[in-house]
Enzyme design. Structure first.
Site, PDB file in Angstrom:
ATOM      1  CE  LYS A   1      21.470  61.926  25.050  1.00  0.00           C
ATOM      2  NZ  LYS A   1      22.858  61.086  25.311  1.00  0.00           N
TER       3      LYS A   1
ATOM      4  CE1 TYR B   1      17.730  59.354  26.061  1.00  0.00           C
ATOM      5  CE2 TYR B   1      16.402  59.265  24.340  1.00  0.00           C
ATOM      6  CZ  TYR B   1      18.096  59.049  24.422  1.00  0.00           C
ATOM      7  OH  TYR B   1      18.649  59.676  24.329  1.00  0.00           O
TER       8      TYR B   1
ATOM      9  CB  THR C   1      19.008  61.649  20.402  1.00  0.00           C
ATOM     10  OG1 THR C   1      18.339  60.942  19.746  1.00  0.00           O
ATOM     11  CG2 THR C   1      18.098  61.980  21.800  1.00  0.00           C
ATOM     12  CG  ASP C   2      16.578  61.592  15.748  1.00  0.00           C
ATOM     13  OD1 ASP C   2      15.958  60.856  17.221  1.00  0.00           O
ATOM     14  OD2 ASP C   2      15.893  60.901  14.933  1.00  0.00           O
ATOM     15  CD  GLU C   3      14.232  59.288  20.831  1.00  0.00           C
ATOM     16  OE1 GLU C   3      13.323  59.910  22.290  1.00  0.00           O
ATOM     17  OE2 GLU C   3      14.490  59.043  20.304  1.00  0.00           O
TER      18      GLU C   3
END
Ligand code: NAD
Ligand code: TYD
Length: 350
Positions: free
Chosen positions: A160, A156, A131-133
């Protein structure tokens, strides 16, 4: 025939990836490993489940014995790893569950892949979907590139980011062939209604309050899920081993503007007076550690692999709303029971 393992194929994005791969590559045997948590639903892929090149494996990516057994039995040459705990709000209430699945589960898959091939890496690939998060939060300007330093803010995104680091470390340490892609927010059919877009579609339809965190001026870059599935196909087949690809929609929206747009579209579709659904908007206590803005620079995947999102946001959102309005039974099934309890706890007294 190549045996390919897709993990998390009963979830939102995984389901679209399974459908694309099973239909497009009849010469592959696609194995879908999924634990069927609250977010996994075999209904999502019922239309392809009877095809001869598809097989479902019910199991947990954290189960060492089981994962090693299936790797030995089916000799997977390629892995497309999507299984994860994926919702930020849930990670705030239960970080350990995220560490277990997203970090330990990924390491377990990497170990099984490494033990199976023992350095015979030709034509093998471990493709990790991220994810870009992991990049943290942007200010008013700028975009995430593949070189943006990792700076995760939620349990989260921290889990990741950690799994991404382990994948890279297995590449450096053991020579394991990997690719990672980091994608922006997805939307589309079959997304679990805890996420902003399906939650609002459901609540608008039900005339229930639309909970907007903080001032609603948080920005996300939205990509239609089938465009993401097509990017995953391109990267899996044409991506360069050891590389990272950012995938995004060039489509930034502040939450409040997006929710207002959905209200207008649904008032039209449901034959309601304009303004009816916007009156349901309800500002609630902000998410702790809420990232202000995400936006992807997708130049690399465009220039090197020729991928661009195809569907416009207007069309994608229109199709998504129609899908939910035409699949009320799916929504009723997934929003009963345990989801109700989660919803009441998450939004209680707001
Ligand atoms: P999802 O929550 O809809 O689905 C996750 C799937 O993984 C479910 O089918 C679930 O049953 C399965 N799963 C969970 N724990 C498991 C375990 N221990 N063993 C086996 N299966 C397990 O998630 P999603 O939105 O489809 O996201 C898929 C992947 O894409 C995730 O890795 C996520 O981090 C990443 N991603 C998601 C988005 C997004 O906007 N949704 C954006 C970028 C990246
Ligand atoms: P979400 O769909 O949970 O995705 P992510 O947190 O991974 O970006 O949330 C998208 C945006 O919408 C995010 O800024 C949080 C906000 N949001 C709300 O304002 N209200 C809600 O009830 C939810 C679920 C999200």
């Amino acid at each position: 025939m190549r045996n390919i393992l897709i993990t998390g194929g009963a979830g939102f994005i995984g389901g679209h990836v399974v459908r694309l791969m099973v239909q497009k590559y009849p010469d592959y045997r696609i194995y879908n490993l999924d634990k069927l948590t609250y977010a996994g639903n075999l209904e999502n892929i019922a239309d392809v489940s009877a095809l001869p090149n598809y097989r479902f494996l019910h199991g947990d990516i954290c189960d060492v014995e089981y994962v090693n057994r299936i790797f030995n039995e089916y000799s997977f040459e390629g892995v497309i790893h999507l299984a994860a705990e994926s919702h930020v709000d849930r990670s705030i209430s239960d970080p350990l569950a995220f560490a277990k699945t997203n970090i330990l589960g990924t390491i377990n898959l990497l170990d099984a892949f490494k033990s199976l091939w023992k350095g015979q890496w030709e034509n093998k690939l471990f493709y990790h979907i991220s994810t870009d998060e992991v990049y943290g939060s942007l200010g008013e300007s700028g975009l995430f590139t593949e070189d943006t330093p990792y700076d995760p803010n939620s349990p989260y995104s921290a889990s990741k980011a950690s799994s991404d680091h382990f994948v890279r470390a297995y590449g450096e340490t053991y020579g394991l062939p990997y690719i990672i892609s980091n994608c922006s927010n997805n939307y589309g059919p079959n997304q679990f209604p805890e996420k902003l877009i399906p939650l609002c579609i459901h609540n608008i339809e039900q005339n229930e309050p639309l909970p907007i965190y903080g001032d609603g001026q948080y920005t996300r870059d939205w990509l239609f899920v089938i465009d993401h599935a097509m990017a995953i196909d391109q990267i899996f087949h044409k991506g360069e081993v050891g590389e990272t690809y950012n995938v995004g929609g060039h489509n930034e929206w502040q939450n409040i503007d997006l929710v207002r747009l959905m209200c207008e579209m649904m008032d039209r579709k449901l034959g309601r007076k304009q303004g009816h659904s916007a009156a349901l908007i309800h500002f609630v206590t902000d998410r702790p550690g809420h990232d202000k803005r995400y936006a992807i620079d997708a130049t690399k995947i465009d220039k090197t692999l020729g991928w661009k999102p195809i569907l416009t946001f207007e069309k994608g959102l229109d199709q998504t709303i129609d899908w939910y309005l035409n699949h009320k039974e799916w929504l009723t099934n997934v929003t009963s029971g345990a989801y109700r309890q989660y919803y009441n706890k998450q939004y209680q007294a707001q």
